[in-house]
Design an enzyme around this catalytic site. Structure first.
Site, PDB file in Angstrom:
ATOM      1  N   ASP A  43       0.861  -1.182   0.000  1.00 36.74           N
ATOM      2  CA  ASP A  43       0.000   0.000   0.000  1.00 36.74           C
ATOM      3  C   ASP A  43       0.900   1.236   0.000  1.00 36.74           C
ATOM      4  OD1 ASP A  43      -2.124  -1.736   0.059  1.00 36.74           O
ATOM      5  OD2 ASP A  43      -2.476  -1.559   2.210  1.00 36.74           O
ATOM      6  N   ARG A  69     -16.346 -12.728  -0.578  1.00 35.19           N
ATOM      7  CA  ARG A  69     -15.636 -12.010   0.483  1.00 35.19           C
ATOM      8  C   ARG A  69     -15.675 -10.502   0.239  1.00 35.19           C
ATOM      9  NH1 ARG A  69     -10.037 -10.536   1.150  1.00 35.19           N
ATOM     10  NH2 ARG A  69      -9.505 -10.371   3.353  1.00 35.19           N
TER      11      ARG A  69
END
Ligand SMILES: O=C(O)CCC(=O)C(=O)O
Ligand SMILES: [Fe+2]
Length: 352
Positions: free
Chosen positions: A236, A301
């Site tokens: 990230d 999910r």
């Protein structure tokens, strides 16, 4: 003035033409999404020691109680050794979290044509679409996402013209809550690095005026999960990510010498991971975590990631106190552009 949304949207690589699959309409894994050879290639060349690990193995990522008296050490040690940890006693109401997940689920179960009404515009940072890292890979991911930065009224109106307010209120509330939790965790980390607030405010006021982005991720049931990838390996970009994964497993991190290690959800906990900017700020002391998500055959999910970073015009570099900087300083905007263009090579491009 530049905003996070504008800078993130300004990707050198065009991904607007890549439209998420209509997942409900396919019963076999299309070739466009069949990764097996590609994944094996990727890992056998680069990480010969890596193996896929079974999904039911317990993860050993630390679980930290934010009310513990030695929380600074616990968080700091986890940042150094893992770059990732779970937090419990974080003060975020489970009702709010459940509300975010159920609104996200509602969004992703809309018909594809409806979702595409809120598609990310060219050069835009927010809305519905594929993962931003998609252009770096020749295969597509078993994933669709929805990005929110600040108000999401415009996109929500496109999805539910007469019934959008609830969605917006929940997402607003969650962004505020995440921002304050991220700020609290950031202060613990700075304390561990022996940077007190006043000192830091003189040299880098930016950390205390952070911006954020909320990413709703959806990994629909996949007909052939072993040959597909939910979200391809990446780090990230910003300072910290706070991730909520609902009950379904899927998140994995890469650990040197071990390979891909699952990080199964811990009931009531949120996952925190270090991003590139905090890795830079710590002068490499904290690793930025290389992670990915894998889909499952029978569970749809949903995960919710909050990315926390300084204003894009601010300058980031190894903290003044730390000796022998290994990275040069640059604006957050410049770093995000490098990442948009070079993906995982961005960090090596700013090494001194
Ligand atoms: O879904 C997950 O577990 C990971 C999501 C993620 O890595 C991201 O949104 O950057
Ligand atoms: Fe991520």
């Amino acid at each position: 003035m530049a905003t996070l949304s504008k800078v993130i949207g300004d990707s050198a690589l065009d991904h607007q033409h890549i439209i998420p699959l209509d997942f409900d309409s396919v019963h076999e894994l299309p070739d466009s999404h069949a990764w097996s050879d590609h994944v094996n290639d990727l890992y056998s060349k680069k990480y010969t020691h890596l193996k896929h690990v079974p999904m039911n193995e317990e993860s050993c990522v630390p679980i930290i109680d934010l009310s513990a008296p030695n929380v600074v050490e616990l968080v700091g040690n986890a940042c150094e050794t893992w770059g990732m940890f779970h937090v419990i006693n974080h003060g975020v109401s489970s009702i709010l979290i459940d509300d975010v997940v159920s609104h996200a689920r509602q969004l992703f179960t809309l018909p594809t044509q409806q979702k595409l009404k809120a598609q990310r515009a060219p050069g835009g940072g927010t809305g519905y679409g594929v993962a931003r890292i998609s252009p770096f890979f020749s295969k597509l991911m078993w994933h669709e996402g929805f990005t929110i930065m600040g108000s999401t009224v415009e996109h929500a109106k496109e999805l539910w013209p007469h019934d959008y307010e609830d969605f917006c209120n929940v997402m607003d509330n969650y962004q505020k809550t995440m921002k304050s939790l991220a700020h609290q965790i950031m202060l613990l980390i700075l304390k561990f690095l022996d940077i007190n607030k006043e000192e830091e405010m003189i040299s880098k006021p930016s950390i205390y005026e952070s911006e954020g982005a909320l990413q709703l991720n959806s990994y629909p049931c996949c007909p052939d999960p072993n040959r597909a990838i939910g979200l391809a390996p990446h780090t990230d970009s910003l300072l910290l990510t706070i991730l909520h994964q609902s009950e379904e497993k899927g998140l994995q991190i890469q650990q040197n010498g071990v390979g891909w290690v699952p990080v199964p959800p811990v009931s009531g906990a949120l996952v925190v991971n270090i991003g590139d900017l905090l890795h830079i700020l710590s002068n490499g002391r904290f690793p930025t975590v290389y992670h990915r998500a894998v889909p499952s055959q029978d569970r749809h999910r949903i995960s919710v990631a909050y990315f926390y970073g300084p204003p894009v015009e601010s300058i980031i570099g190894p903290l003044n106190k730390l000796p022998s900087p290994i990275y040069r300083s640059l604006t957050v905007k410049e770093y995000i552009s490098l990442k948009n263009k070079h993906h995982e090579k961005a960090l090596s491009l700013i090494k001194i």
